[in-house]
Design an enzyme around this catalytic site. Structure first.
Site, short mmCIF file in Angstrom:
data_model
loop_
_atom_site.label_atom_id
_atom_site.label_comp_id
_atom_site.label_asym_id
_atom_site.label_seq_id
_atom_site.Cartn_x
_atom_site.Cartn_y
_atom_site.Cartn_z
N ASP A 19 0.88 7.77 -0.37
CA ASP A 19 0.12 7.35 0.80
C ASP A 19 -0.86 8.39 1.28
O ASP A 19 -0.60 9.59 1.25
CB ASP A 19 1.08 6.98 1.93
CG ASP A 19 1.76 5.65 1.66
OD1 ASP A 19 1.04 4.66 1.53
OD2 ASP A 19 3.00 5.62 1.53
N GLU A 22 4.25 -7.10 4.51
CA GLU A 22 5.02 -6.00 3.95
C GLU A 22 5.46 -5.09 5.08
O GLU A 22 4.64 -4.46 5.74
CB GLU A 22 4.17 -5.22 2.96
CG GLU A 22 4.23 -5.85 1.59
CD GLU A 22 2.88 -5.85 0.95
OE1 GLU A 22 2.26 -4.78 0.88
OE2 GLU A 22 2.43 -6.93 0.53
#
Ligand SMILES: Cc1ncc(COP(=O)(O)O)c(C=O)c1O
Lengths: 254, 410
Positions: free
Chosen positions: A56, A45
């Site tokens: 995140d 990814e």
């Protein structure tokens, strides 16, 4: 057949690695991808950095900020990846937030991905219903698989909807958290892994968030098809640099 | 007008097919929606499925009204500003949100949301704040209800808004520095959202403006709609009709403006004027004038106009006023701008400061610097002699005294 689908049909558990493009250095992208494939990683990814990565934790926030400071842009990433398919054969996914894709133009972005040989996208803040109403046809036109996330809080009903709309794998977020937040799995995760396995979904599942070593990788893949490591890999890059990628992968798959 | 004073709040009740309010999916025209990662879906879904039902419960309305009356000090006066009116040759009324407890309109929303959180069984509150006004208003209602409160604030804002940090601490809140990104309001909002992702069950996020994913913009607008609900009957009392010719408000995220416009949005004979912060000038690179500089994009879960690079990275705005220093604008306002329903004017730091001083000396009211922007429109917008212009005086200037002192060398 899309490389992701082919890979998912292989025996064994899949190891997928996330990294932030443009980190530690602007031009590390191709080298990192090459090292990952060489060391037996199954899928990658490629993180398109964003100024405001809501989902995140600190590690990926910091790598994103650093990548943007290094000058990474969507255009530059595409340029770096232009010839990637001359050397790399494992599935490549671009993972990022929706706004940079929207600014590039969703169709232009998909088209470029197709030209380069990107196999799929993960855009956590592009909601499932909006994707279906507005973008599914575009993704299909350019042969891109879109991957949706589920979490321990996602209802069975919604999981079945997502399963129906998916044609690759389902990204199982291991716990209610941002990336990199938890250390190790507890009974909540075990129950969740079992619950999902018992649903017998048509798409294989790959577990992400909170996987950092052999132990968590093994636990996560006991029921699921594979696991994704992000923050732990980025920490390793920060501490040891891009030349020591082999050491990291050995630690996971010993 | 005693009946109106005692009638329960409508909490934003409106005709079903309004062109300017959120539809059931949270869209204002093309703007709004909920562009959130799946981790937040259960949180916003719980709110979305319940907020209107809860607001319509008589017990909720009663408690909301009681607190607004006895604790916040509503209704706030609608004051005819005689000297300001003479100076600009028109009829200017000021809606005195500066007289609310804690000094700004922000508390209308935090009262509503703390009651909502209680109904949803939440026992922990998080919030973001820039200047600290919303943080103080949140810490206040948490103290009132005895609920744990964590306020995220950019590290840079903590340093420049010390008095409000102290107020929050005195009220028992924990102020957590946002250390990521540019370490200001947008990053504090990111941190609050991340906290909510990590605490999906027991925590309610009290967002401070008409921004964020659906249903926040609509929910916050409904709580703030008490402002225009009062203006209607107050104006009828004073002028014999409910509708002014213009309603004017400053727009950061847009909550005071949403409240002041709310009940007038579908009355197109009422002009809507939105005032944004031009900072050092629209083309200076240091500005927060989102309508002029923004493009369609996604910020904090909402599709709206926002300031960003060509590459879709969100940029850091600038304004002398911390409350207007937000790179986006609520989706209602993006739609008012795009549809032409609202007239958008941007005002520089200097123009706002000058107007703030003028209002202080003509009316004896020191406005918050956010509000001072709204008082600076008279060079850009001419009104007729018998126009009725309502300016929403969103907050008082106590919190900004140091900035005024430094600016005017007082
Ligand atoms: C007095 C005052 N007015 C206006 C604003 C801007 O917020 P909004 O646009 O949501 O009303 C603030 C924000 O802190 C404020 O304190």
């Amino acid at each position: 057949m899309n490389r992701i689908n082919k890979k998912l049909k292989e025996d064994g558990k899949l190891l997928s690695i996330y990294f932030t493009a443009g980190y530690p250095h602007l031009d590390d992208t191709v080298k990192i991808i090459g090292e990952l494939e060489k060391n037996g990683v199954d899928m990658i990814e490629i993180g398109l950095p964003f100024s405001d990565p809501l989902a995140d934790g600190p590690t990926i926030q910091e790598s994103s900020t650093a990548a943007l400071k290094n000058g990474m842009t969507t255009e530059i990433l595409f340029e770096q990846l232009r010839d990637i398919r001359k050397t790399i054969s494992i599935p490549l996914i671009i993972m990022g937030y929706f706004n940079p894709v929207l600014q590039y133009g969703v169709e232009a972005f998909c088209k470029k991905c197709r030209e380069i040989g990107i196999d799929g996208l993960i855009l956590p803040d592009l909601p499932f219903d909006v994707y279906q109403e507005e973008y599914e046809n575009l993704f299909k036109k350019y042969g891109l698989l879109n991957t949706f996330l589920i979490t321990p809080q996602t209802s069975d009903e919604r999981i079945f909807q997502i399963d129906n709309a998916s044609e690759g794998f389902i990204y199982m977020v291991s716990s209610a958290s941002t990336t990199g937040a938890k250390q190790g799995f507890g009974s909540e995760q075990t129950n969740y892994f079992e619950r999902i396995a018992s649903l017998h979904l048509k798409n294989p599942q790959i577990v992400g968030f909170g996987i950092s070593n052999t132990e968590t990788f093994t636990e996560a893949t006991e029921k699921a098809k594979g696991a994704i490591i992000g923050s732990a890999f980025i920490k390793h890059l920060t501490q040891n640099g891009v030349d020591s990628i082999a050491d990291f992968i050995k630690l996971i798959r010993c | 007008m005693k009946d109106e004073i005692n009638a329960p709040s409508s909490l934003g009740k409106r005709s079903v097919n309004s062109a300017y309010h959120a539809n059931e999916k949270g869209y204002y025209g093309e703007f709004g929606g909920a562009f959130i990662p799946e981790m937040l879906y259960p949180n916003t879904e719980e709110l979305r499925l319940n907020y209107i039902r809860i607001m319509e419960e008589p017990s909720f309305k009663q408690e909301f009204d009681q607190l607004l009356k006895d604790y916040v000090g509503r209704p706030t006066p609608l004051y005819f500003a005689d000297r300001l009116s003479k100076k600009y040759g028109t009829k200017i009324y000021l809606k005195r949100e500066d007289l609310c407890h804690t000094g700004a309109h922000k508390v209308n929303n935090t009262i509503g949301q703390i009651l909502m959180a209680k109904k949803l069984g939440k026992n922990r509150i998080i919030a973001e704040t820039g200047a600290g006004q919303h943080g103080v208003a949140t810490a206040t209602v948490c103290a009132l209800m005895g609920i744990e409160c964590v306020v995220y604030m950019g590290e840079i804002d903590i340093a420049r808004q010390a008095p409000n940090v102290a107020r929050m601490k005195m009220l028992g809140a924990e102020v957590r520095p946002a250390l990521s990104g540019s370490r200001t309001l947008k990053d504090a909002t990111n941190e609050a959202i991340r906290d909510w992702i990590n605490n999906p069950v027991d925590t309610h996020y009290i967002i401070g403006s008409v921004v964020g994913p659906h249903p926040y913009p609509d929910m916050v607008a409904r709580f703030q709609s008490v402002i225009s609900e009062e203006i209607k009957w107050q104006l009828k009392e004073k002028e014999g009709h409910e509708n002014p010719d213009y309603v004017v408000a400053c727009v950061g995220g847009g909550s005071n403006a949403a409240g002041a416009y709310y009940h007038y949005l579908d009355d197109t004979n009422v002009g809507i004027i939105a005032v944004e912060a031009a900072g050092k000038g629209i083309d200076s690179g240091e500005s927060a004038a989102t309508s002029a500089l923004g493009k369609v994009g996604i910020i904090h879960g909402s599709k709206t106009l926002l300031m960003q690079t060509q590459d879709g990275q969100i940029t850091e705005p600038y304004s002398i006023s911390a409350g207007l220093d937000y790179p986006g604008v609520g989706p209602m306002h993006a739609h008012l701008f795009r549809s032409g329903r609202g007239e958008f004017i941007s005002i520089t730091d200097d123009e706002a400061m000058t107007a703030g001083l003028e209002v202080s000396q003509l009316e004896g009211i020191i406005p918050a610097i956010e509000t001072s922007h709204a008082f600076a429109i008279f060079d850009y917008k001419k009104f007729k002699k018998d126009d009725v212009v309502v300016i929403n005086l969103s907050g008082r200037g106590d919190k900004d005294l140091q900035t005024y002192i430094d600016y005017f060398r007082l």
